[in-house]
Write an enzyme that holds these catalytic residues in place. Structure first.
Site, PDB file in Angstrom:
ATOM      1  N   ASP A 267       0.853  -1.194   0.000  1.00 34.22           N
ATOM      2  CA  ASP A 267       0.000   0.000   0.000  1.00 34.22           C
ATOM      3  C   ASP A 267       0.890   1.246   0.000  1.00 34.22           C
ATOM      4  OD1 ASP A 267      -2.330   1.470   0.026  1.00 34.22           O
ATOM      5  OD2 ASP A 267      -2.781   1.127   2.143  1.00 34.22           O
TER       6      ASP A 267
ATOM      7  N   GLU B 209       2.629   4.741  -4.357  1.00 34.07           N
ATOM      8  CA  GLU B 209       2.610   5.540  -5.593  1.00 34.07           C
ATOM      9  C   GLU B 209       3.920   6.308  -5.830  1.00 34.07           C
ATOM     10  OE1 GLU B 209      -1.047   4.181  -4.419  1.00 34.07           O
ATOM     11  OE2 GLU B 209       0.103   5.636  -3.259  1.00 34.07           O
TER      12      GLU B 209
ATOM     13  N   ASP C 245      -8.900   3.336  -2.479  1.00 34.99           N
ATOM     14  CA  ASP C 245      -9.839   3.742  -1.437  1.00 34.99           C
ATOM     15  C   ASP C 245     -11.142   4.268  -2.030  1.00 34.99           C
ATOM     16  OD1 ASP C 245      -7.871   3.041   0.314  1.00 34.99           O
ATOM     17  OD2 ASP C 245      -7.156   5.085   0.652  1.00 34.99           O
TER      18      ASP C 245
END
Length: 770
Positions: free
Chosen positions: A403, A406, A487
């Site tokens: 997670d 990015e 999300d």
């Protein structure tokens, strides 16, 4: 909505167009041209695959170690006929012709019927301070799909799509940049389709007629333009494009079961209670995810010393009860000098963390407050990071969830109203002999982290397949990880949007995908959760998830009625596992998506081109979910052919629209005539008991299906321990014949085979098995 009013004017870029073809060299794969100082090459890699490269400086960039494409030299030489004419140079394969016009220099492709595609406009190819670009014609009735992870509807005509990974918190249908950046799309019109892969990890963008009607543009901020043209029907395009960027490995079968997650199940006691609820309520479940609170102070590769005092015993007990554990792993390493935190100490000592251009250690704020970040572009850093996973595998963790990769970071501690920031674009990355900057490495950060996790788990658990999940990635991410859509929110439009999002991921070569069932942020209603669980049964990755400070989203929290609905559809998922596992095998060997838009199977039916709210699960099952509150009827399009209602077995003739009745307990589901659907008894987890009984549900008509089987957990299938059994049905008037036409592989399993004819008029047919 973007703010248009009050923006400062922008002048048009001064583009330098590709010059005339001045000289030409032929080689066994294609041609290379000098165009007034620039260099242009056209390479034939397969009869339906062409690579185009433009170097404005006249020098092509050397291949990078992190390139996501297969090397040109690895492709078999294919026959290509090259004809040099006064107006054009023509390269002909057995499937297409590529014209390179000399004056001015332009490219156009043609199929065997002379239909043009991927044809340069008068602007052709050019470069400026903003990057290198190409402009091509949008043909009549042409539509655009793929582009990786995208919100909104299925068709992206008249939109701009930017390829740059971001933490897309609170995304909606108008969001552009997302967690994934996959610069690939598929263009479709009646009788013709093709794909484009823009081979650049720099910031890039596709403009699908948003700026100029009838023209699509691709732009990269890299130093050259490098793209591939893939011709064929959608299945052929994906087969070839995934041969180019790679295919997903076969996952463990347990990862096809139901996953339960929450931010967070904060203690061992809560996890044990959760597992007990699933088993006592007889709701199948295979996987429990541990979010960030299992760590000590959010330090990656640690366990909380109070809440998870003995993780090995906990995970062992869960395993006995049929559960696998997947733990979250974030890239941010707590900046903690002189605190005896080995991950930080080792990374600092070995200079494994990303630094700024001036040599200062780059930092940002994530869960453990100030954090530093590994340079995953380096193979030695990926190896070191991967080795740290032993803290997880030693206690029995079977999967890893990457997670915040990015990468996502703030300029100050979470909770202090900070802003999202990124690494400086000039931050050096890569090994000393292949140094680049974050401008080139940014989109590769999540993919490189996922690669590290995949390779680590394969090293540390050599006897068993592991599950890898990532939020961020680039083209080729399917080689290393499954992907979820980040999300999302507990909103009806996010349920609706999940279908085209996942279908476009599948059309981008990434088949193992899912959305958080029930929505991550916010509180689902009972009706929304029931409808979402029905849709979630179709997701290749079936995971329920919810955020902290929201209501719980387990299947039983909404009352008895919704619990029954959830149980029924999760049970249906488990009954379909033989069918579903075979689809995963097909995806791993051909690149085919598991969840498919209708156009995938009906590319010449314009009715399917904008049809985003009906999907295929494999070749036979078509769903038309409900995604609005209070709705109990909906229109369903049945394409050409014969269809059967899954629930009632009623027969329909397509092409037609029908009105489907869909009370809360029912998701409209249809089966294509000739379908062969292997099913198994319900189990509470995938390996609860040996498969001693297999049922083939067959539907009148002509059809064929290949059932794939192996042990479901090991790598023995790579040594021949697998089997495929191909069944075929043929209908002759009222007689239906089922026969086994092929069997391959060494995997053998003794079991009872049951054949059931699924039709409201089953008594009118005679079933013959051979």
């Amino acid at each position: 909505m973007p703010q248009y009013f009050g923006q400062l004017p922008i002048t048009d870029q001064a583009w330098t167009s590709l010059g005339l073809v001045q000289s030409l060299e032929q080689n066994e794969r294609g041609i290379c041209c000098d165009c007034e100082g620039a260099r242009l090459s056209i390479t034939v890699l397969a009869p339906n695959l062409i690579r185009v490269r433009l170097a404005p400086t006249g020098e092509f960039v050397a291949r990078r170690s992190w390139s996501v494409t297969r090397e040109d030299a690895e492709w078999a030489i294919v026959p290509v006929q090259i004809e040099e004419g006064e107006e054009a140079i023509v390269l002909k394969t057995e499937q297409i012709s590529v014209y390179l016009y000399r004056h001015p220099c332009r490219i156009a492709c043609f199929d065997q019927s002379g239909r043009a595609f991927a044809e340069d406009t008068h602007l052709g190819m050019a470069w400026s301070a903003s990057g290198v670009s190409a402009w091509k014609r949008i043909e009549s009735d042409e539509h655009f799909y793929g582009f990786g992870e995208r919100t909104g509807l299925l068709d992206k005509l008249a939109e701009r799509k930017t390829n740059w990974t971001v933490d897309a918190l609170d995304y909606n249908s108008q969001t552009d940049e997302m967690y994934q950046a996959i610069p690939f799309f598929m263009a479709l019109r009646p009788q013709l389709s093709y794909g484009i892969f823009l081979n650049s990890s720099f910031w890039s963008q596709f403009d699908l007629g948003a700026s100029q009607l009838g023209t699509w543009q691709m732009l990269t901020r890299g130093t050259e333009l490098d793209y591939y043209i893939v011709y064929g029907e959608p299945a052929q395009i994906l087969a070839t494009s995934t041969e180019l960027t790679g295919r997903m490995p076969l996952p463990p079968k347990w990862s096809l079961g139901y996953h339960q997650c929450r931010w967070s199940y904060k203690s061992e006691a809560i996890v044990r209670e959760l597992a007990q609820n699933f088993r006592q309520r007889r709701i199948p479940c295979d996987v429990i995810h541990f979010d960030i609170d299992y760590m000590q102070g959010y330090r990656v590769f640690t366990w909380h010393q109070q809440r998870f005092l003995n993780p090995k015993a906990l995970i062992s007990d869960l395993k006995e009860d049929g559960f696998k554990v997947v733990t979250i792993v974030d890239p941010g390493v707590k900046y903690e000098p002189e605190a005896n935190y080995p991950i930080f100490d080792q990374g600092l000592e070995q200079d494994y963390f990303v630094r700024k251009a001036d040599g200062a250690l780059l930092h940002g704020y994530v869960w453990p407050d100030r954090a530093v970040f590994p340079d995953f572009l380096r193979s030695d850093v990926r190896q070191w990071w991967g080795d740290q996973h032993q803290a997880l595998t030693d206690v029995g963790v079977a999967g890893v969830w990457n997670d915040m990769n990015e990468p996502a970071l703030d300029d100050r501690p979470f909770g202090d109203d900070g802003i999202k920031i990124s690494f400086p674009l000039d931050a050096p990355q890569g090994s000393a002999d292949e140094r680049t900057t974050h401008a080139e490495a940014h989109n590769l950060y999540g993919l490189s982290m996922a690669r590290s996790s995949y390779e680590a788990m394969k090293r540390l658990r050599p006897g068993e397949r592991s599950f890898i999940l990532t939020r961020s990635g680039f083209a080729g991410i399917q080689r290393w990880s499954s992907v979820w859509m980040g999300d999302n929110q507990s909103l009806w439009d996010h349920l609706e949007m999940s279908l085209p999002m996942l279908c476009n991921m599948g059309l981008s070569g990434v088949p193992f995908v899912g959305c958080d069932i029930g929505g991550f942020a916010g509180n689902a209603t009972a009706e929304l959760f029931a409808r979402w669980m029905q849709v979630g049964m179709l997701y290749p990755l079936m995971r329920g998830h919810s955020a902290m400070n929201t209501a719980r989203h387990e299947p039983w929290v909404f009352g008895d009625r919704v619990e029954r609905i959830c149980r029924e559809y999760i049970e249906l998922r488990y009954r379909l596992l033989p069918y579903l596992y075979s689809l995963f095998w097909e995806a791993s060997t051909t690149g085919a998506p598991i969840l498919r838009p209708i156009l995938y199977h009906y590319p010449n039916d314009p009715q399917t081109y904008t049809l985003y709210d009906q999907v295929f699960l494999g070749p036979f099952l078509m769903a038309a979910p409900i995604y609005r509150p209070g709705v109990e009827h909906r229109a369903v399009y049945l394409p050409e052919g014969v269809w059967y209602d899954w629930w009632t077995h009623q027969r329909y003739e397509g092409a037609t629209h029908i009105l489907a009745h869909a009370p809360l307990e029912r998701m409209p589901l249809y089966v294509k005539a000739g379908a062969i659907i292997p099913m198994q008894p319900v189990m509470q987890f995938v390996d609860e008991q040996p498969l001693t009984e297999l049922t083939l549900n067959i539907y009148p008509g002509d059809g064929e299906f290949t059932l794939y089987e192996d042990d479901g957990y090991s790598y023995e299938y790579q040594m021949g321990e697998w089997s495929t059994t191909t069944y075929r049905t043929q209908q002759n008037n009222q007689q239906i014949m089922l026969e086994t036409i092929d069997r391959q592989g060494n995997w053998a399993l003794q079991r009872k085979l049951i054949v059931e004819l699924m039709s409201a008029e089953a008594e009118q047919f005679t079933l013959i098995t051979k």
